[in-house]
Design an enzyme around this catalytic site. Structure first.
Site, PDB file in Angstrom:
ATOM      1  N   ASP A  66       0.875  -1.171   0.000  1.00  0.00           N
ATOM      2  CA  ASP A  66       0.000   0.000   0.000  1.00  0.00           C
ATOM      3  C   ASP A  66       0.912   1.221   0.000  1.00  0.00           C
ATOM      4  O   ASP A  66       1.562   1.519   1.001  1.00  0.00           O
ATOM      5  CB  ASP A  66      -0.884  -0.021   1.245  1.00  0.00           C
ATOM      6  N   ILE A  67       0.975   1.916  -1.121  1.00  0.00           N
ATOM      7  CA  ILE A  67       1.947   2.996  -1.257  1.00  0.00           C
ATOM      8  C   ILE A  67       1.640   4.196  -0.375  1.00  0.00           C
ATOM      9  O   ILE A  67       2.485   5.092  -0.234  1.00  0.00           O
ATOM     10  CB  ILE A  67       2.093   3.458  -2.715  1.00  0.00           C
ATOM     11  N   ASN A  93       1.634   5.414 -11.329  1.00  0.00           N
ATOM     12  CA  ASN A  93       0.361   5.150 -11.992  1.00  0.00           C
ATOM     13  C   ASN A  93      -0.787   4.904 -11.015  1.00  0.00           C
ATOM     14  O   ASN A  93      -1.936   5.204 -11.329  1.00  0.00           O
ATOM     15  CB  ASN A  93       0.520   3.927 -12.901  1.00  0.00           C
ATOM     16  N   TYR A 157     -11.314  15.337  -6.638  1.00  0.00           N
ATOM     17  CA  TYR A 157     -10.454  14.539  -7.518  1.00  0.00           C
ATOM     18  C   TYR A 157      -9.615  15.450  -8.406  1.00  0.00           C
ATOM     19  O   TYR A 157      -8.406  15.274  -8.542  1.00  0.00           O
ATOM     20  CB  TYR A 157     -11.322  13.612  -8.363  1.00  0.00           C
ATOM     21  N   GLY A 158     -10.270  16.436  -9.012  1.00  0.00           N
ATOM     22  CA  GLY A 158      -9.551  17.360  -9.883  1.00  0.00           C
ATOM     23  C   GLY A 158      -8.484  18.145  -9.154  1.00  0.00           C
ATOM     24  O   GLY A 158      -7.395  18.386  -9.689  1.00  0.00           O
ATOM     25  N   ALA A 159      -8.763  18.538  -7.913  1.00  0.00           N
ATOM     26  CA  ALA A 159      -7.771  19.292  -7.136  1.00  0.00           C
ATOM     27  C   ALA A 159      -6.531  18.446  -6.888  1.00  0.00           C
ATOM     28  O   ALA A 159      -5.396  18.936  -6.972  1.00  0.00           O
ATOM     29  CB  ALA A 159      -8.383  19.739  -5.813  1.00  0.00           C
ATOM     30  N   LYS A 161      -5.402  15.933  -8.772  1.00  0.00           N
ATOM     31  CA  LYS A 161      -4.667  15.754 -10.022  1.00  0.00           C
ATOM     32  C   LYS A 161      -3.997  17.064 -10.455  1.00  0.00           C
ATOM     33  O   LYS A 161      -2.901  17.047 -11.034  1.00  0.00           O
ATOM     34  CB  LYS A 161      -5.601  15.243 -11.117  1.00  0.00           C
TER      35      LYS A 161
END
Length: 255
Positions: A66-67, A93, A157-159, A161
């Protein structure tokens, strides 16, 4: 990409997170086909073992992790270097998607998004940096068009990324000239992540229909179509003069 100098990925070691399925699996398989060694990282060991059971298994190191766990980045790099000696490339990824309007979005989901999509990639770059510097290596972050488009109902989510995009560009300057750092920004791609967004069937269908309607090429992408760009950005023969790039692979979604 094979050039007159030969395949620039042959014999190189690349860490790939989220390697068991979807885009990470496609990246790993293409790297192996081009002669690279892959440290395949993911939470589901069985899927990673399937990758290692293939024709290129002797060039795969399975790292079930689990990274987002404290210390995971250092453990991953230690396992990769114990097996292959060094690290030439890193593909961040692994990702998490949670979509909800602001009133319904949970703080816990936001923390998990940031941990997976921003903090873990940064920690892995830092842990691998001594090797990447020595090898004149490359990092490819798998971001999203969500980091550059306004997306009502998907703002958290957008924030995350967008933060990954900013990290990419800032580190490209900070780590140059020894290490190149780029990102690919996929649009909607058919991967198992669609089954892990916290949406019911009706919400998932509505989301897919809306994304399809907004994509000029009229279809979802395939994991292999993203993998080709990731591997190209890792290849010093093909992209040795590219750093700080955010490359949309999105069927025209951002056009």
């Amino acid at each position: 990409m094979v050039t007159e100098e030969g395949d620039g990925l042959a014999g190189r070691t690349v860490i790939v997170t989220g390697a068991g399925t979807g885009m990470g699996r496609a990246v790993s398989e293409l790297l192996l086909a081009r002669g690279a060694h892959v440290a395949a990282v993911g939470r589901r060991e069985a899927a990673l073992r399937e990758l290692a059971a293939g024709a290129w298994g002797e060039r795969v190191e399975v790292i079930a992790a689990d990274i987002t766990r404290p210390g995971a980045a250092e453990d991953v790099v230690a396992a990769a270097t114990a097996r292959f000696g060094t690290v030439h490339g890193l593909v961040n990824n692994a990702g998490l998607a949670r979509f909800a309007p602001l009133e319904a979005a949970s703080d816990d989901d936001f923390e998990r998004l940031l941990a997976t999509n921003v903090r873990a990639p940064a920690a892995l770059i830092r842990a691998a940096l001594p090797h990447l510097r020595r090898e004149q290596g490359a990092v490819v972050n798998v971001s999203s068009v969500g980091g550059v488009l306004a997306m009502p109902g998907r703002s958290f989510y957008g924030a995350g990324k967008a933060a990954l995009n900013s990290l990419t560009r800032s580190l490209a300057r900070e780590l140059a000239p020894e290490v190149r750092v780029n990102a690919v920004l996929p649009g909607p791609v058919d991967t198992p992540m669609w089954d892990d967004m916290g949406l019911d069937a009706e919400g998932s269908d509505a989301l897919r229909s809306g994304l399809l309607a907004a994509t000029p090429l009229g279809r979802f992408g395939r994991p292999g179509e993203v993998a080709g760009w990731v591997c190209g950005l890792l290849d010093p023969h093909f992209s040795g003069w590219i750093t700080g790039a955010l490359i949309p692979v999105d069927g025209g979604r951002t056009s």
